[in-house]
Design an enzyme around this catalytic site. Structure first.
Site, PDB file in Angstrom:
ATOM      1  N   LYS A  37       1.612   5.421  -6.153  1.00  0.00           N
ATOM      2  CA  LYS A  37       0.732   5.472  -4.980  1.00  0.00           C
ATOM      3  C   LYS A  37      -0.749   5.367  -5.351  1.00  0.00           C
ATOM      4  O   LYS A  37      -1.598   5.964  -4.705  1.00  0.00           O
ATOM      5  CB  LYS A  37       0.973   6.743  -4.156  1.00  0.00           C
ATOM      6  CG  LYS A  37       2.415   6.955  -3.704  1.00  0.00           C
ATOM      7  CD  LYS A  37       3.025   5.715  -3.080  1.00  0.00           C
ATOM      8  CE  LYS A  37       2.291   5.249  -1.839  1.00  0.00           C
ATOM      9  NZ  LYS A  37       2.827   3.954  -1.312  1.00  0.00           N
ATOM     10  N   SER A  38      -1.020   4.563  -6.370  1.00  0.00           N
ATOM     11  CA  SER A  38      -2.419   4.342  -6.768  1.00  0.00           C
ATOM     12  C   SER A  38      -2.814   2.878  -6.712  1.00  0.00           C
ATOM     13  O   SER A  38      -3.960   2.531  -6.987  1.00  0.00           O
ATOM     14  CB  SER A  38      -2.655   4.881  -8.189  1.00  0.00           C
ATOM     15  OG  SER A  38      -2.532   6.280  -8.221  1.00  0.00           O
ATOM     16  N   GLY A  39      -1.860   2.000  -6.378  1.00  0.00           N
ATOM     17  CA  GLY A  39      -2.171   0.578  -6.274  1.00  0.00           C
ATOM     18  C   GLY A  39      -1.468  -0.283  -7.299  1.00  0.00           C
ATOM     19  O   GLY A  39      -1.903  -1.407  -7.561  1.00  0.00           O
ATOM     20  N   ARG A 118      -6.358   6.828  -9.080  1.00  0.00           N
ATOM     21  CA  ARG A 118      -7.255   6.957  -7.933  1.00  0.00           C
ATOM     22  C   ARG A 118      -7.503   8.442  -7.699  1.00  0.00           C
ATOM     23  O   ARG A 118      -6.872   9.296  -8.330  1.00  0.00           O
ATOM     24  CB  ARG A 118      -6.655   6.293  -6.687  1.00  0.00           C
ATOM     25  CG  ARG A 118      -5.441   7.010  -6.132  1.00  0.00           C
ATOM     26  CD  ARG A 118      -4.730   6.253  -5.025  1.00  0.00           C
ATOM     27  NE  ARG A 118      -5.583   5.944  -3.891  1.00  0.00           N
ATOM     28  CZ  ARG A 118      -5.123   5.499  -2.720  1.00  0.00           C
ATOM     29  NH1 ARG A 118      -3.816   5.310  -2.559  1.00  0.00           N
ATOM     30  NH2 ARG A 118      -5.933   5.235  -1.737  1.00  0.00           N
ATOM     31  N   SER A 126      -1.236   9.931   0.180  1.00  0.00           N
ATOM     32  CA  SER A 126      -0.477   8.685   0.242  1.00  0.00           C
ATOM     33  C   SER A 126       0.979   8.923  -0.137  1.00  0.00           C
ATOM     34  O   SER A 126       1.900   8.373   0.482  1.00  0.00           O
ATOM     35  CB  SER A 126      -1.101   7.650  -0.696  1.00  0.00           C
ATOM     36  OG  SER A 126      -0.420   6.420  -0.624  1.00  0.00           O
ATOM     37  N   LYS A 254       2.667  -1.068   2.689  1.00  0.00           N
ATOM     38  CA  LYS A 254       1.449  -0.873   1.912  1.00  0.00           C
ATOM     39  C   LYS A 254       0.257  -0.693   2.842  1.00  0.00           C
ATOM     40  O   LYS A 254       0.140  -1.371   3.858  1.00  0.00           O
ATOM     41  CB  LYS A 254       1.214  -2.063   0.966  1.00  0.00           C
ATOM     42  CG  LYS A 254       2.374  -2.302  -0.004  1.00  0.00           C
ATOM     43  CD  LYS A 254       2.642  -1.088  -0.864  1.00  0.00           C
ATOM     44  CE  LYS A 254       3.858  -1.285  -1.751  1.00  0.00           C
ATOM     45  NZ  LYS A 254       4.163  -0.081  -2.561  1.00  0.00           N
ATOM     46  N   GLY A 255      -0.612   0.230   2.465  1.00  0.00           N
ATOM     47  CA  GLY A 255      -1.782   0.497   3.288  1.00  0.00           C
ATOM     48  C   GLY A 255      -1.440   1.243   4.560  1.00  0.00           C
ATOM     49  O   GLY A 255      -2.072   1.046   5.597  1.00  0.00           O
ATOM     50  N   ARG A 256      -0.411   2.120   4.490  1.00  0.00           N
ATOM     51  CA  ARG A 256      -0.032   2.913   5.668  1.00  0.00           C
ATOM     52  C   ARG A 256      -1.197   3.773   6.137  1.00  0.00           C
ATOM     53  O   ARG A 256      -2.032   4.209   5.345  1.00  0.00           O
ATOM     54  CB  ARG A 256       1.132   3.839   5.335  1.00  0.00           C
ATOM     55  CG  ARG A 256       2.477   3.194   5.105  1.00  0.00           C
ATOM     56  CD  ARG A 256       3.517   4.293   4.960  1.00  0.00           C
ATOM     57  NE  ARG A 256       4.846   3.772   4.650  1.00  0.00           N
ATOM     58  CZ  ARG A 256       5.318   3.654   3.406  1.00  0.00           C
ATOM     59  NH1 ARG A 256       4.565   3.992   2.369  1.00  0.00           N
ATOM     60  NH2 ARG A 256       6.541   3.194   3.191  1.00  0.00           N
ATOM     61  N   HIS A 258      -2.929   7.019   6.949  1.00  0.00           N
ATOM     62  CA  HIS A 258      -2.769   8.393   6.488  1.00  0.00           C
ATOM     63  C   HIS A 258      -3.024   9.376   7.624  1.00  0.00           C
ATOM     64  O   HIS A 258      -3.852   9.116   8.503  1.00  0.00           O
ATOM     65  CB  HIS A 258      -3.743   8.689   5.342  1.00  0.00           C
ATOM     66  CG  HIS A 258      -3.406   8.002   4.073  1.00  0.00           C
ATOM     67  ND1 HIS A 258      -4.157   8.137   2.916  1.00  0.00           N
ATOM     68  CD2 HIS A 258      -2.384   7.173   3.739  1.00  0.00           C
ATOM     69  CE1 HIS A 258      -3.620   7.426   1.948  1.00  0.00           C
ATOM     70  NE2 HIS A 258      -2.550   6.829   2.421  1.00  0.00           N
TER      71      HIS A 258
END
Length: 290
Positions: A37-39, A118, A126, A254-256, A258
């Site tokens: 969950k950091s990319g 991150r 995330s 991806k990019g949910r 928060h």
């Protein structure tokens, strides 16, 4: 296992000397080992801009979940490459695995290790958001606040009982973000020169810069340019941009969005991670504004 690894390397060397530069499956030159969950997915997809970078489709999880399947199975998961091309595997759970660092070193001590990090507070939210989305069919999870600093309402209590500074540091979403504890194992097996740290926040705000730096670490001439990227107008997450201007974004997971988190809880987590982050910075000789 070590003798088997040596035999595999000898076979590869003999085959490389006897056969012209034909495409074949090879063990990875580099591995994106985390952090979850950091990319990591975005990093790998963006690296594919470079035609010399090849990667398997799904996460392989050989060094944590599938090690018993053996080296031949592992190599079969890799894409075919030629000499001069770079094979990369991505399994973000390796970062916090107790066994993965030593196992990877046993296969190839020269493996290049890539780690995306991150802000651990953002990472934890995330992580929670993903878990909450996956568990909707099982009923709603307790709030992030309850999981992070509350009593967990008996939900996975075994993972949430260790409290430090009022934080449930035993909960996986929190524990993974104590980066220095996991990083210690990697530095016990690989020199810092073999490890590349990617700034997950900057991967979002300036993807071309982070991708170029990673390409250089892999020994490749960078091809990523700012014009290769755009921004999803809804999620505000970076996407690849084709020559005709169309955006090709990562999947819907991806990019949910928060959840909004109580500012007091955010402050508590920031205070908890503060000294842990400093230990990590000192360990990698790199500073982040967390």
């Amino acid at each position: 296992m070590k003798y088997k690894i040596l035999i595999f390397h000898l076979i590869e060397l003999i085959a490389s000397a006897a056969i012209p530069n034909t495409a074949k499956k090879r063990f990875p030159d580099a591995i994106i080992v985390g952090v979850k969950k950091s990319g990591t997915r975005a990093l790998l997809e963006f690296l594919r801009i470079n035609p010399l970078i090849k990667a398997p489709g799904p996460e392989v999880h050989f060094f944590d979940k599938n090690f018993n399947k053996g080296l031949e199975w592992y190599r079969e998961q890799m894409p075919e490459t030629r000499i001069g091309e770079v094979t990369i595997e991505k399994s973000p759970a390796y970062f916090h695995s107790k066994l993965a660092p030593e196992r990877i070193k046993s296969l190839n001590p020269n493996t290049k290790i890539i780690i995306v990090v991150r802000d651990p507070v953002t990472r934890a939210i995330s992580d929670y958001t993903q878990s909450s989305s996956k568990r909707k069919r099982m009923g709603l999870m307790p709030s992030f606040e309850t999981m992070a600093v509350g009593d967990c309402s008996n939900w996975l209590r075994a993972n949430c009982t260790t409290k430090t500074r009022g934080v449930n540091s035993g909960w996986g979403a929190i524990r993974i973000g104590v980066y220095h504890k996991h990083m210690k194992r990697w530095l016990e097996n690989f020199p810092l020169t073999n490890i590349h740290i990617v700034d997950g926040e900057r991967l979002i705000t300036n993807p071309a810069e982070e991708i170029s730096a990673t390409e250089k670490f892999l020994g490749l001439t960078p091809v990523a340019k700012p014009e290769d990227f755009g921004v999803d107008p809804i999620k505000k997450f970076p996407c690849l941009k084709s020559t005709d201007g169309k955006l090709h974004c990562l999947g819907k997971t991806k990019g949910r969005h928060h959840p909004e988190v109580d500012p007091l809880v955010l402050s508590t987590l920031k205070e908890f991670y503060g000294p842990e982050n400093k230990k990590f910075y000192q360990m990698i000789n790199q500073w982040f504004d967390w």
